[in-house]
Design a protein around this motif. Sequence first.
Motif, PDB file in Angstrom:
ATOM      1  N   VAL A 165      -5.610   5.588   6.004  1.00  0.00           N
ATOM      2  CA  VAL A 165      -6.033   4.855   4.807  1.00  0.00           C
ATOM      3  C   VAL A 165      -6.008   3.365   5.137  1.00  0.00           C
ATOM      4  CG1 VAL A 165      -5.481   4.277   2.408  1.00  0.00           C
ATOM      5  CG2 VAL A 165      -5.109   6.607   3.242  1.00  0.00           C
ATOM      6  N   ASN A 166      -7.081   2.671   4.771  1.00  0.00           N
ATOM      7  CA  ASN A 166      -7.144   1.228   4.976  1.00  0.00           C
ATOM      8  C   ASN A 166      -7.576   0.549   3.679  1.00  0.00           C
ATOM      9  OD1 ASN A 166      -7.313  -1.254   6.692  1.00  0.00           O
ATOM     10  ND2 ASN A 166      -9.426  -1.181   5.987  1.00  0.00           N
ATOM     11  N   TYR A 167      -6.991  -0.617   3.444  1.00  0.00           N
ATOM     12  CA  TYR A 167      -7.405  -1.446   2.312  1.00  0.00           C
ATOM     13  C   TYR A 167      -8.095  -2.685   2.859  1.00  0.00           C
ATOM     14  CZ  TYR A 167      -7.265  -4.457  -1.794  1.00  0.00           C
ATOM     15  OH  TYR A 167      -7.599  -5.279  -2.825  1.00  0.00           O
ATOM     16  N   ASP A 168      -9.307  -2.915   2.401  1.00  0.00           N
ATOM     17  CA  ASP A 168     -10.086  -4.070   2.834  1.00  0.00           C
ATOM     18  C   ASP A 168      -9.917  -5.187   1.805  1.00  0.00           C
ATOM     19  OD1 ASP A 168     -12.419  -5.918   2.961  1.00  0.00           O
ATOM     20  OD2 ASP A 168     -13.008  -4.600   4.618  1.00  0.00           O
ATOM     21  N   ARG A 169      -9.333  -6.278   2.235  1.00  0.00           N
ATOM     22  CA  ARG A 169      -9.027  -7.376   1.315  1.00  0.00           C
ATOM     23  C   ARG A 169     -10.286  -8.012   0.731  1.00  0.00           C
ATOM     24  NH1 ARG A 169      -4.769 -12.235   2.556  1.00  0.00           N
ATOM     25  NH2 ARG A 169      -4.758 -13.070   0.464  1.00  0.00           N
ATOM     26  N   GLU A 170     -11.375  -8.024   1.508  1.00  0.00           N
ATOM     27  CA  GLU A 170     -12.621  -8.652   1.031  1.00  0.00           C
ATOM     28  C   GLU A 170     -13.299  -7.804  -0.034  1.00  0.00           C
ATOM     29  OE1 GLU A 170     -13.661 -11.761   1.835  1.00  0.00           O
ATOM     30  OE2 GLU A 170     -11.741 -11.858   2.875  1.00  0.00           O
ATOM     31  N   LEU A 192      -1.103   3.986   7.158  1.00  0.00           N
ATOM     32  CA  LEU A 192      -1.730   2.964   6.328  1.00  0.00           C
ATOM     33  C   LEU A 192      -2.079   1.729   7.139  1.00  0.00           C
ATOM     34  CD1 LEU A 192       0.950   3.260   3.513  1.00  0.00           C
ATOM     35  CD2 LEU A 192      -1.202   4.519   3.709  1.00  0.00           C
ATOM     36  N   LYS A 193      -3.205   1.163   6.821  1.00  0.00           N
ATOM     37  CA  LYS A 193      -3.619  -0.087   7.444  1.00  0.00           C
ATOM     38  C   LYS A 193      -4.110  -1.036   6.361  1.00  0.00           C
ATOM     39  CE  LYS A 193      -2.575   0.889  11.533  1.00  0.00           C
ATOM     40  NZ  LYS A 193      -1.346   0.282  11.969  1.00  0.00           N
ATOM     41  N   TYR A 194      -3.949  -2.321   6.663  1.00  0.00           N
ATOM     42  CA  TYR A 194      -4.376  -3.386   5.753  1.00  0.00           C
ATOM     43  C   TYR A 194      -5.331  -4.285   6.516  1.00  0.00           C
ATOM     44  CZ  TYR A 194      -4.028  -7.333   2.525  1.00  0.00           C
ATOM     45  OH  TYR A 194      -4.319  -8.333   1.639  1.00  0.00           O
ATOM     46  N   ASN A 195      -6.556  -4.358   6.038  1.00  0.00           N
ATOM     47  CA  ASN A 195      -7.580  -5.210   6.655  1.00  0.00           C
ATOM     48  C   ASN A 195      -7.908  -4.793   8.091  1.00  0.00           C
ATOM     49  OD1 ASN A 195      -8.782  -6.910   4.886  1.00  0.00           O
ATOM     50  ND2 ASN A 195      -7.743  -8.748   5.566  1.00  0.00           N
ATOM     51  N   LYS A 196      -7.926  -3.504   8.332  1.00  0.00           N
ATOM     52  CA  LYS A 196      -8.352  -2.970   9.632  1.00  0.00           C
ATOM     53  C   LYS A 196      -9.379  -1.894   9.338  1.00  0.00           C
ATOM     54  CE  LYS A 196      -4.159  -4.375  11.941  1.00  0.00           C
ATOM     55  NZ  LYS A 196      -2.905  -4.002  12.512  1.00  0.00           N
ATOM     56  N   LEU A 207       0.832  -1.197   0.000  1.00  0.00           N
ATOM     57  CA  LEU A 207       0.000   0.000   0.000  1.00  0.00           C
ATOM     58  C   LEU A 207       0.872   1.255   0.000  1.00  0.00           C
ATOM     59  CD1 LEU A 207      -2.749   1.381   0.210  1.00  0.00           C
ATOM     60  CD2 LEU A 207      -2.768   0.861   2.645  1.00  0.00           C
ATOM     61  N   ALA A 208       1.953   1.259   0.769  1.00  0.00           N
ATOM     62  CA  ALA A 208       2.858   2.410   0.820  1.00  0.00           C
ATOM     63  C   ALA A 208       3.487   2.678  -0.543  1.00  0.00           C
ATOM     64  CB  ALA A 208       3.943   2.182   1.872  1.00  0.00           C
ATOM     65  N   CYS A 209       3.848   1.630  -1.263  1.00  0.00           N
ATOM     66  CA  CYS A 209       4.428   1.794  -2.594  1.00  0.00           C
ATOM     67  C   CYS A 209       3.420   2.440  -3.546  1.00  0.00           C
ATOM     68  CB  CYS A 209       4.898   0.453  -3.146  1.00  0.00           C
ATOM     69  SG  CYS A 209       6.333  -0.215  -2.290  1.00  0.00           S
ATOM     70  N   VAL A 210       2.177   1.976  -3.490  1.00  0.00           N
ATOM     71  CA  VAL A 210       1.137   2.550  -4.347  1.00  0.00           C
ATOM     72  C   VAL A 210       0.916   4.016  -3.993  1.00  0.00           C
ATOM     73  CG1 VAL A 210      -1.344   2.506  -4.847  1.00  0.00           C
ATOM     74  CG2 VAL A 210      -0.007   0.408  -4.956  1.00  0.00           C
ATOM     75  N   HIS A 264     -10.435   0.772  -0.809  1.00  0.00           N
ATOM     76  CA  HIS A 264      -9.756   1.573   0.197  1.00  0.00           C
ATOM     77  C   HIS A 264     -10.785   2.451   0.894  1.00  0.00           C
ATOM     78  CE1 HIS A 264      -6.599   0.571  -2.706  1.00  0.00           C
ATOM     79  NE2 HIS A 264      -5.770   0.662  -1.680  1.00  0.00           N
ATOM     80  N   GLU A 265     -10.515   2.764   2.139  1.00  0.00           N
ATOM     81  CA  GLU A 265     -11.303   3.771   2.837  1.00  0.00           C
ATOM     82  C   GLU A 265     -10.335   4.794   3.393  1.00  0.00           C
ATOM     83  OE1 GLU A 265     -13.162   3.046   6.618  1.00  0.00           O
ATOM     84  OE2 GLU A 265     -11.857   1.340   7.008  1.00  0.00           O
ATOM     85  N   CYS A 266     -10.841   5.992   3.611  1.00  0.00           N
ATOM     86  CA  CYS A 266      -9.982   7.083   4.065  1.00  0.00           C
ATOM     87  C   CYS A 266     -10.704   7.892   5.127  1.00  0.00           C
ATOM     88  CB  CYS A 266      -9.637   7.962   2.865  1.00  0.00           C
ATOM     89  SG  CYS A 266      -8.708   9.438   3.301  1.00  0.00           S
ATOM     90  N   HIS A 267      -9.941   8.321   6.109  1.00  0.00           N
ATOM     91  CA  HIS A 267     -10.454   9.257   7.110  1.00  0.00           C
ATOM     92  C   HIS A 267      -9.428  10.377   7.224  1.00  0.00           C
ATOM     93  CE1 HIS A 267     -12.681  10.711  10.536  1.00  0.00           C
ATOM     94  NE2 HIS A 267     -11.529  10.871  11.163  1.00  0.00           N
ATOM     95  N   ILE A 268      -9.885  11.628   7.136  1.00  0.00           N
ATOM     96  CA  ILE A 268      -9.005  12.790   7.204  1.00  0.00           C
ATOM     97  C   ILE A 268      -9.505  13.701   8.318  1.00  0.00           C
ATOM     98  CG2 ILE A 268      -8.132  14.828   5.987  1.00  0.00           C
ATOM     99  CD1 ILE A 268      -8.700  13.326   3.352  1.00  0.00           C
ATOM    100  N   GLU A 269      -8.573  14.162   9.130  1.00  0.00           N
ATOM    101  CA  GLU A 269      -8.963  15.163  10.126  1.00  0.00           C
ATOM    102  C   GLU A 269      -7.822  16.140  10.354  1.00  0.00           C
ATOM    103  OE1 GLU A 269      -8.422  13.476  14.548  1.00  0.00           O
ATOM    104  OE2 GLU A 269      -9.889  12.322  13.399  1.00  0.00           O
ATOM    105  N   LYS A 270      -8.188  17.349  10.761  1.00  0.00           N
ATOM    106  CA  LYS A 270      -7.180  18.343  11.106  1.00  0.00           C
ATOM    107  C   LYS A 270      -6.630  17.996  12.483  1.00  0.00           C
ATOM    108  CE  LYS A 270      -8.972  22.027   8.344  1.00  0.00           C
ATOM    109  NZ  LYS A 270      -8.728  23.381   8.010  1.00  0.00           N
ATOM    110  N   TYR A 271      -5.339  18.173  12.641  1.00  0.00           N
ATOM    111  CA  TYR A 271      -4.703  17.856  13.914  1.00  0.00           C
ATOM    112  C   TYR A 271      -5.072  18.900  14.950  1.00  0.00           C
ATOM    113  CZ  TYR A 271      -1.056  17.166  17.386  1.00  0.00           C
ATOM    114  OH  TYR A 271      -0.373  16.949  18.557  1.00  0.00           O
ATOM    115  N   ALA A 272      -5.443  18.432  16.102  1.00  0.00           N
ATOM    116  CA  ALA A 272      -5.721  19.303  17.245  1.00  0.00           C
ATOM    117  C   ALA A 272      -4.734  18.956  18.344  1.00  0.00           C
ATOM    118  CB  ALA A 272      -7.159  19.108  17.720  1.00  0.00           C
ATOM    119  N   SER A 273      -3.880  19.886  18.681  1.00  0.00           N
ATOM    120  CA  SER A 273      -2.855  19.656  19.695  1.00  0.00           C
ATOM    121  C   SER A 273      -3.495  19.290  21.024  1.00  0.00           C
ATOM    122  CB  SER A 273      -2.007  20.911  19.858  1.00  0.00           C
ATOM    123  OG  SER A 273      -1.064  20.719  20.870  1.00  0.00           O
ATOM    124  N   GLN A 274      -2.864  18.365  21.744  1.00  0.00           N
ATOM    125  CA  GLN A 274      -3.374  17.899  23.029  1.00  0.00           C
ATOM    126  C   GLN A 274      -3.090  18.886  24.157  1.00  0.00           C
ATOM    127  OE1 GLN A 274      -5.185  15.085  22.851  1.00  0.00           O
ATOM    128  NE2 GLN A 274      -4.672  15.084  20.684  1.00  0.00           N
TER     129      GLN A 274
END
Length: 198
Positions: free
Chosen positions: A178-183, A144-148, A97-100, A187-197
Motif C-alpha cells: 500500500v502506498n500513499y501519494d502525497r500529491e 506500507l509506503k509513503y510517496n513511493k 498510514l499504519a494507524c489508519v 492510496h494505491e494497492c498491489h496484492i499478490e499471492k506469495y510464491a515460495s522461492q
Amino acid sequence: MSVVRSKDDVFTVLIHLGYLSYDWRKSECYIPNREVSGEMVNAVKANNWYPVVKALNASEQLLKATLNGDEAAVARGIDAAHDEHTSILSYDDENSLACVLSIAYYYAGNDYIIHRELATGKGFADLVLIPRKNVDSPAIVIELKYNKDADTAISQIKRKDYPAKITQYTDNLLLVGVNYDRETKQHECHIEKYASQS
C-alpha cells in the motif's frame, strides 16, 4: 459486581462475565471471540449507532476486497478510512498510514490475530494478519509506503523475506503493498499471492 459507578467498573464487570478479555501486558481489554463480537455488532445496530455500524461494515468490505485481490476496492477503502480518521495535515509518514490501516482492518480481528511491526529478523513487517485457529483464510502481510509506490512495498516484503517469520502460512499467504501519494492524496494497492522461492 452489583455496584457500577464508573467506566472502569463497567469494564471490570464485563471482563468478569467473559464478554471482554484483558491483556495485562498492554493494559487493554478486547472482545475475545467471534460470538461476542457478533453480539456487540447486534447491540450496536439495535441502538442505532449508525457511525459505528458504518465503520464495521466498511472494515468488513475492506477485508473481503483484500482476500479477493481487488486492489482498486482496497485502495478506495483505505482512502475512505483515511478521510474518516485523520487529517491530511498530519498524514505524513508510514506510521500515520499504519494507524489508519489498524482502524480500517478492525473487523479482521474476528478471524485474525493482528500484529503491527512484527519482527522478521531482517526488518519489521508493518501489519501481519495471522488466521485464528479453525479459520480457513490466508495469512496477510501488509507493507506500507509513503510517496513511493505499492510495488516497492511488495519488493521489500520479498527482499527482507518477511514470510520466513510465518512459514506455516507460506502456502496460503497474500502480500499486500500500500502506498500513499502525497500529491494525488490517493492510496494505491498491489496484492499478490506469495510464491515460495524454493
